[in-house]
Design a protein around this motif. Structure first.
Motif, PDB file in Angstrom:
ATOM      1  N   ILE A 122       0.830  -1.208   0.000  1.00  0.00           N
ATOM      2  CA  ILE A 122       0.000   0.000   0.000  1.00  0.00           C
ATOM      3  C   ILE A 122       0.864   1.258   0.000  1.00  0.00           C
ATOM      4  O   ILE A 122       0.679   2.150  -0.835  1.00  0.00           O
ATOM      5  CB  ILE A 122      -0.967  -0.003   1.202  1.00  0.00           C
ATOM      6  CG1 ILE A 122      -1.979  -1.143   1.069  1.00  0.00           C
ATOM      7  CG2 ILE A 122      -1.684   1.347   1.324  1.00  0.00           C
ATOM      8  CD1 ILE A 122      -2.781  -1.403   2.335  1.00  0.00           C
ATOM      9  N   ASP A 123       1.806   1.339   0.927  1.00  0.00           N
ATOM     10  CA  ASP A 123       2.660   2.531   1.009  1.00  0.00           C
ATOM     11  C   ASP A 123       3.523   2.691  -0.245  1.00  0.00           C
ATOM     12  O   ASP A 123       3.728   3.797  -0.727  1.00  0.00           O
ATOM     13  CB  ASP A 123       3.553   2.471   2.253  1.00  0.00           C
ATOM     14  CG  ASP A 123       2.793   2.690   3.545  1.00  0.00           C
ATOM     15  OD1 ASP A 123       1.627   3.140   3.494  1.00  0.00           O
ATOM     16  OD2 ASP A 123       3.363   2.399   4.613  1.00  0.00           O
ATOM     17  N   GLY A 124       4.025   1.575  -0.760  1.00  0.00           N
ATOM     18  CA  GLY A 124       4.863   1.630  -1.956  1.00  0.00           C
ATOM     19  C   GLY A 124       4.082   2.110  -3.171  1.00  0.00           C
ATOM     20  O   GLY A 124       4.556   2.967  -3.926  1.00  0.00           O
ATOM     21  N   ALA A 125       2.890   1.566  -3.356  1.00  0.00           N
ATOM     22  CA  ALA A 125       2.059   1.996  -4.489  1.00  0.00           C
ATOM     23  C   ALA A 125       1.687   3.466  -4.350  1.00  0.00           C
ATOM     24  O   ALA A 125       1.679   4.212  -5.339  1.00  0.00           O
ATOM     25  CB  ALA A 125       0.804   1.122  -4.574  1.00  0.00           C
ATOM     26  N   TYR A 126       1.406   3.885  -3.117  1.00  0.00           N
ATOM     27  CA  TYR A 126       1.087   5.297  -2.869  1.00  0.00           C
ATOM     28  C   TYR A 126       2.243   6.197  -3.306  1.00  0.00           C
ATOM     29  O   TYR A 126       2.050   7.177  -4.023  1.00  0.00           O
ATOM     30  CB  TYR A 126       0.770   5.501  -1.388  1.00  0.00           C
ATOM     31  CG  TYR A 126       0.802   6.946  -0.957  1.00  0.00           C
ATOM     32  CD1 TYR A 126      -0.223   7.822  -1.313  1.00  0.00           C
ATOM     33  CD2 TYR A 126       1.860   7.443  -0.199  1.00  0.00           C
ATOM     34  CE1 TYR A 126      -0.188   9.158  -0.924  1.00  0.00           C
ATOM     35  CE2 TYR A 126       1.896   8.767   0.197  1.00  0.00           C
ATOM     36  CZ  TYR A 126       0.869   9.616  -0.173  1.00  0.00           C
ATOM     37  OH  TYR A 126       0.907  10.924   0.215  1.00  0.00           O
ATOM     38  N   HIS A 127       3.455   5.876  -2.877  1.00  0.00           N
ATOM     39  CA  HIS A 127       4.593   6.721  -3.227  1.00  0.00           C
ATOM     40  C   HIS A 127       4.884   6.693  -4.723  1.00  0.00           C
ATOM     41  O   HIS A 127       5.261   7.716  -5.307  1.00  0.00           O
ATOM     42  CB  HIS A 127       5.832   6.315  -2.419  1.00  0.00           C
ATOM     43  CG  HIS A 127       5.756   6.792  -1.015  1.00  0.00           C
ATOM     44  ND1 HIS A 127       5.401   5.980   0.028  1.00  0.00           N
ATOM     45  CD2 HIS A 127       5.954   8.015  -0.478  1.00  0.00           C
ATOM     46  CE1 HIS A 127       5.386   6.681   1.143  1.00  0.00           C
ATOM     47  NE2 HIS A 127       5.718   7.928   0.863  1.00  0.00           N
TER      48      HIS A 127
END
Length: 146
Positions: A122-127
């Motif tokens: 989730i955090d990786g896709a967000y960034h």
């Protein structure tokens, strides 16, 4: 190289970044993210983190996040100018590269912290999405020299 800051582009990229954050953490992946970070609302009112009651402060992180979005826009404006990627596609590709680096760093930190893989996803896709969009906006929307 003299870089001109297009403050309207910074404002738009800030609003876009805030919208992306809302979509990721408030709409698309809210429940999965809450599970991954250990947040729960057993009574739909009070929050707990890993079973311990907590009090959320929504204002301070939002203020800091807004300031960071402005800083990201300014940084990406500078970086796209320094690298000559002064188009939407050039800014987007540079932003995607930065987003991937941040995602990878976050994933490694999450591995050491024994956090769920879903948090890294989730955090990786967000960034990745965040920096790609910011790069496209500020890379393609250059201030004209007078």
């Amino acid at each position: 190289m003299n870089i001109k800051i297009n403050w309207l582009a910074i404002l738009v990229s800030t609003l876009a970044g805030m919208t992306i954050g809302f979509l990721f953490y408030g709409f698309l992946f809210l429940e999965a993210w809450q599970v991954a970070v250990g947040l729960a609302t057993p009574d739909n009112v009070n929050f707990t983190k890993y079973g311990n009651p907590i009090i959320l402060d929504p204002v301070t992180p939002m203020i800091i996040n807004t300031l960071l979005m402005v800083a990201y826009g300014v940084f990406m404006t500078w970086l796209t100018g320094q690298t000559g990627r002064t188009s939407a596609a050039g800014g987007a590709s540079l932003g995607a590269l930065i987003g991937l680096l941040i995602a990878a760093s976050s994933a490694v930190g999450n591995m050491f912290a024994v956090e769920p893989t879903m948090l890294s996803v989730i955090d990786g896709a967000y960034h990745l999405v965040l920096f790609t969009v910011i790069g496209a906006i500020v890379g393609g929307w250059r201030k004209r020299r007078a």
